[in-house]
Motif scaffolding. Structure first.
Motif, mmCIF file in Angstrom:
data_model
loop_
_atom_site.group_PDB
_atom_site.id
_atom_site.type_symbol
_atom_site.label_atom_id
_atom_site.label_comp_id
_atom_site.label_asym_id
_atom_site.label_seq_id
_atom_site.Cartn_x
_atom_site.Cartn_y
_atom_site.Cartn_z
ATOM 1 N N ASN A 1 0.867 -0.991 0.046
ATOM 2 C CA ASN A 1 -0.095 0.090 0.061
ATOM 3 C C ASN A 1 0.794 1.188 -0.015
ATOM 4 O OD1 ASN A 1 -2.735 -0.830 0.122
ATOM 5 N ND2 ASN A 1 -2.764 -1.246 2.284
ATOM 6 N N TYR A 2 0.743 2.121 -0.998
ATOM 7 C CA TYR A 2 1.581 3.311 -1.019
ATOM 8 C C TYR A 2 0.905 4.035 -2.057
ATOM 9 C CZ TYR A 2 6.388 5.539 -0.701
ATOM 10 O OH TYR A 2 7.102 6.457 -0.170
ATOM 11 N N TYR A 3 -0.160 4.875 -1.561
ATOM 12 C CA TYR A 3 -0.938 5.695 -2.598
ATOM 13 C C TYR A 3 -0.359 6.777 -3.111
ATOM 14 C CZ TYR A 3 -5.283 3.322 -1.364
ATOM 15 O OH TYR A 3 -6.629 2.598 -1.222
ATOM 16 N N ARG B 1 5.247 -8.297 13.361
ATOM 17 C CA ARG B 1 4.105 -8.436 12.663
ATOM 18 C C ARG B 1 3.507 -7.095 12.352
ATOM 19 N NH1 ARG B 1 3.898 -11.419 17.443
ATOM 20 N NH2 ARG B 1 2.854 -9.897 18.459
ATOM 21 N N HIS B 2 2.992 -7.024 11.045
ATOM 22 C CA HIS B 2 2.433 -5.813 10.645
ATOM 23 C C HIS B 2 1.076 -6.364 10.280
ATOM 24 C CE1 HIS B 2 2.021 -2.507 7.689
ATOM 25 N NE2 HIS B 2 1.285 -3.166 7.139
ATOM 26 N N ARG B 3 0.028 -5.388 10.511
ATOM 27 C CA ARG B 3 -1.345 -5.774 10.445
ATOM 28 C C ARG B 3 -2.308 -4.713 9.596
ATOM 29 N NH1 ARG B 3 -6.525 -6.254 10.188
ATOM 30 N NH2 ARG B 3 -7.612 -7.824 11.340
ATOM 31 N N CYS B 4 -2.516 -5.024 8.421
ATOM 32 C CA CYS B 4 -3.334 -3.752 7.872
ATOM 33 C C CYS B 4 -4.859 -4.014 7.933
ATOM 34 C CB CYS B 4 -3.111 -4.041 6.210
ATOM 35 S SG CYS B 4 -3.894 -2.815 5.264
ATOM 36 N N VAL B 5 -5.300 -2.857 8.194
ATOM 37 C CA VAL B 5 -7.038 -2.840 8.343
ATOM 38 C C VAL B 5 -7.706 -3.470 7.419
ATOM 39 C CG1 VAL B 5 -7.489 -0.592 7.337
ATOM 40 C CG2 VAL B 5 -8.498 -1.042 9.433
ATOM 41 N N ALA C 1 -7.266 -6.459 6.625
ATOM 42 C CA ALA C 1 -7.088 -7.912 7.231
ATOM 43 C C ALA C 1 -6.055 -8.656 6.374
ATOM 44 C CB ALA C 1 -8.423 -8.329 7.119
ATOM 45 N N TRP C 2 -5.162 -8.118 5.975
ATOM 46 C CA TRP C 2 -3.990 -8.866 5.671
ATOM 47 C C TRP C 2 -2.715 -8.606 6.781
ATOM 48 C CZ3 TRP C 2 0.492 -6.061 4.338
ATOM 49 C CH2 TRP C 2 0.116 -4.735 3.503
ATOM 50 N N ALA C 3 -1.821 -9.497 6.679
ATOM 51 C CA ALA C 3 -0.541 -9.380 7.577
ATOM 52 C C ALA C 3 0.530 -9.895 7.240
ATOM 53 C CB ALA C 3 -1.141 -9.983 9.127
ATOM 54 N N PRO D 1 0.760 16.107 1.745
ATOM 55 C CA PRO D 1 1.458 14.925 1.881
ATOM 56 C C PRO D 1 0.787 13.862 2.710
ATOM 57 C CG PRO D 1 2.732 16.644 3.005
ATOM 58 C CD PRO D 1 1.497 17.386 2.351
ATOM 59 N N TYR D 2 1.332 12.615 2.696
ATOM 60 C CA TYR D 2 0.770 11.686 3.694
ATOM 61 C C TYR D 2 1.481 12.089 5.041
ATOM 62 C CZ TYR D 2 -0.365 6.801 5.304
ATOM 63 O OH TYR D 2 -0.887 5.520 5.543
ATOM 64 N N LYS D 3 0.538 12.018 6.035
ATOM 65 C CA LYS D 3 1.051 12.381 7.309
ATOM 66 C C LYS D 3 0.409 11.449 8.542
ATOM 67 C CE LYS D 3 1.374 17.414 7.070
ATOM 68 N NZ LYS D 3 1.260 18.649 7.590
ATOM 69 N N GLY E 1 -1.892 -0.673 10.035
ATOM 70 C CA GLY E 1 -0.745 -0.503 8.992
ATOM 71 C C GLY E 1 -0.707 0.812 8.460
ATOM 72 N N PHE E 2 -1.811 1.544 8.339
ATOM 73 C CA PHE E 2 -1.628 2.891 8.052
ATOM 74 C C PHE E 2 -1.046 3.863 8.644
ATOM 75 C CE2 PHE E 2 -5.816 2.809 9.898
ATOM 76 C CZ PHE E 2 -5.959 3.968 10.646
ATOM 77 N N LYS E 3 -0.791 3.640 9.996
ATOM 78 C CA LYS E 3 -0.049 4.495 10.796
ATOM 79 C C LYS E 3 1.265 4.536 10.547
ATOM 80 C CE LYS E 3 -1.871 6.439 13.933
ATOM 81 N NZ LYS E 3 -2.587 7.674 13.956
ATOM 82 N N ALA F 1 3.706 5.294 8.270
ATOM 83 C CA ALA F 1 3.993 6.148 7.261
ATOM 84 C C ALA F 1 5.462 5.778 6.583
ATOM 85 C CB ALA F 1 3.964 7.630 7.633
ATOM 86 N N LYS F 2 5.547 5.791 5.394
ATOM 87 C CA LYS F 2 6.898 5.540 4.578
ATOM 88 C C LYS F 2 7.506 6.685 4.161
ATOM 89 C CE LYS F 2 4.834 1.463 2.503
ATOM 90 N NZ LYS F 2 4.389 0.650 1.245
ATOM 91 N N ALA F 3 8.649 6.611 3.630
ATOM 92 C CA ALA F 3 9.660 7.651 3.377
ATOM 93 C C ALA F 3 9.642 9.039 4.168
ATOM 94 C CB ALA F 3 9.238 7.770 1.788
HETATM 95 N N1 LIG Z 1 3.403 7.252 2.546
HETATM 96 C C1 LIG Z 1 2.365 6.192 2.761
HETATM 97 N N2 LIG Z 1 2.913 5.254 3.962
HETATM 98 C C2 LIG Z 1 1.860 4.586 3.858
HETATM 99 C C3 LIG Z 1 0.862 4.069 3.126
HETATM 100 C C4 LIG Z 1 0.767 5.137 1.884
HETATM 101 O O1 LIG Z 1 -0.125 4.747 1.093
HETATM 102 N N3 LIG Z 1 1.609 6.074 1.900
HETATM 103 N N4 LIG Z 1 0.116 2.993 3.245
HETATM 104 C C5 LIG Z 1 0.111 2.412 4.713
HETATM 105 C C6 LIG Z 1 -0.535 1.235 4.591
HETATM 106 S S1 LIG Z 1 -2.322 1.329 4.679
HETATM 107 C C7 LIG Z 1 -0.147 0.019 4.968
HETATM 108 S S2 LIG Z 1 -0.936 -1.433 5.432
HETATM 109 C C8 LIG Z 1 1.371 0.256 4.930
HETATM 110 C C9 LIG Z 1 1.814 -1.031 3.736
HETATM 111 O O2 LIG Z 1 3.093 -1.377 4.102
HETATM 112 P P1 LIG Z 1 4.011 -2.236 2.959
HETATM 113 O O3 LIG Z 1 3.797 -1.877 1.596
HETATM 114 O O4 LIG Z 1 5.587 -2.215 3.393
HETATM 115 O O5 LIG Z 1 3.447 -3.572 3.518
HETATM 116 O O6 LIG Z 1 2.088 1.359 4.604
HETATM 117 C C10 LIG Z 1 1.433 2.347 5.094
HETATM 118 N N5 LIG Z 1 2.282 3.606 5.114
#
Ligand SMILES: Nc1nc2c(c(=O)[nH]1)N[C@H]1C(S)=C(S)[C@@H](COP(=O)(O)O)O[C@H]1N2
Ligand SMILES: [Mo]
Length: 314
Positions: free
Chosen positions: A78-80, A131-135, A137-139, A187-189, A230-232, A234-236
């Motif tokens: 997931n990385y919108y 463990r990582h749990r996405c809302v 329902a995958w992990a 931006p994603y926060k 998992g949405f909490k 945040a990436k990059a």
């Molecule tokens: N910047 C950013 N971070 C994000 C997301 C995103 O869309 N953008 N998706 C989140 C969600 S919903 C999940 S489940 C995880 C997915 O992480 P993965 O792709 O490493 O499994 O990243 C989270 N962090």
């Protein structure tokens, strides 16, 4: 001066899986698209590896589950910013991973910008299988290399008036096609309380399966809240802001009835669109029961004893 207690610490995951990594082979083993990413783990982390200090596995976080195969964890994302499908791994390779700077601002003693290489010299790396749990329902269960966010808090030096921490993702229109969807609140926060950020489970990852975190999983640095949906996580991460007002996150702005501030995993509180009772493990497809706080209650439940009258779970 951090003290590295090595007794009882196990081999890093990469040394005990078939994907055995030795330093000399490390660069060669990374694909062309991730050579830059290797730069992010680059000098400092590799030097620490050589000194035998980095990426020792911390046995406090044994997951009690099989590892997810790397190819599943790195190809179902997931990385919108890169699109709404799960298939964004190749598009995400366009996000430059090095050089990378992180900014600390808001309620801090002094605003700072720090390069990732410099930052890595000031923290101690360890490996945690989490463990990582996405809302949805995958992990998954994967080995991350990184450092506790509490170490970042020391460097950032927030003021005593700071109550919340906001983690902000890079937003680069030239490489992230999702940013053209202007109805999303880029931006994603994501945010948490100072106490949550200082909890030992809150982790900043710079490695995955013994290599730099690949761009699609949030490289070069990605925050992890293993007890929250998992949405909490945040990436990059480009910017960390300290504030005294509860932040409203990306998903909360979009749909506050589905994605709240706390978002702690709880199998008994269904999301409007998905039951949270069970989860599907990436790779095997097995369905297993979901646990309160994603099974991490012993670390984090005390954070919430004083929070009254709020939905802690969505
Ligand atoms: N910047 C950013 N971070 C994000 C997301 C995103 O869309 N953008 N998706 C989140 C969600 S919903 C999940 S489940 C995880 C997915 O992480 P993965 O792709 O490493 O499994 O990243 C989270 N962090
Ligand atoms: Mo998610």
């Amino acid at each position: 001066m951090p003290v590295h207690i090595r007794r009882g610490w196990e081999l890093p995951e990469a040394a005990v899986t078939p994907e055995h990594f030795v330093l000399g082979r490390r660069k060669a083993a990374l694909g062309l698209g991730t050579i830059l990413a290797a730069g992010a783990l680059g000098r400092s982390a590799l030097a620490q590896d050589a000194a035998g200090l980095a990426a020792m596995r911390n046995p406090r976080f044994e997951p009690g589950r099989a590892l997810t195969p790397e190819k599943d964890a790195t190809n179902y994302n997931n990385y919108y910013e890169f699109g709404t499908s799960k298939n964004i791994a190749s598009a995400a390779q366009r996000l430059p991973q090095s050089p990378w700077t992180l900014k600390f601002d808001g309620l801090v003693e002094k605003e700072q910008e720090i390069g990732l290489d410099d930052l890595l010299k000031r923290v101690s790396l360890e490996e945690r299988v989490l463990r990582h749990r996405c809302v949805e329902a995958w992990a998954m269960t994967v080995p991350w290399t990184g450092f506790p966010v509490s170490q970042l808090l020391k460097i950032a030096a927030p003021l005593s008036s700071a109550r919340y921490v906001v983690f902000e993702t890079a937003a680069d229109r030239s490489v992230m096609p999702g940013l053209r969807q202007s109805w999303y609140p880029w931006p994603y926060k994501e945010g948490c309380t100072i106490a949550e950020a200082g909890n030992e489970l809150c982790f900043m990852a710079v490695g995955l399966y013994g290599k730099a975190v690949p761009p699609q999983n949030g490289g070069p640095m990605r925050v992890l809240f293993p007890w929250k949906y998992g949405f909490k996580s945040a990436k990059a991460i480009r910017r960390i802001t300290f504030t005294d007002k509860r932040p409203v996150s990306f998903w909360e702005k979009l749909q506050s009835s589905e994605y709240g501030f706390w978002a702690n995993v709880n199998p008994e509180v269904p999301h409007p669109r998905w039951s949270q009772a069970r989860e599907r493990l990436l790779g095997s497809g097995e369905q297993v029961p979901t646990k309160l706080f994603n099974g991490y209650g012993e670390f984090v439940s005390s954070l919430y004893t004083d929070v009254k009258g709020e939905n802690l779970y969505l």
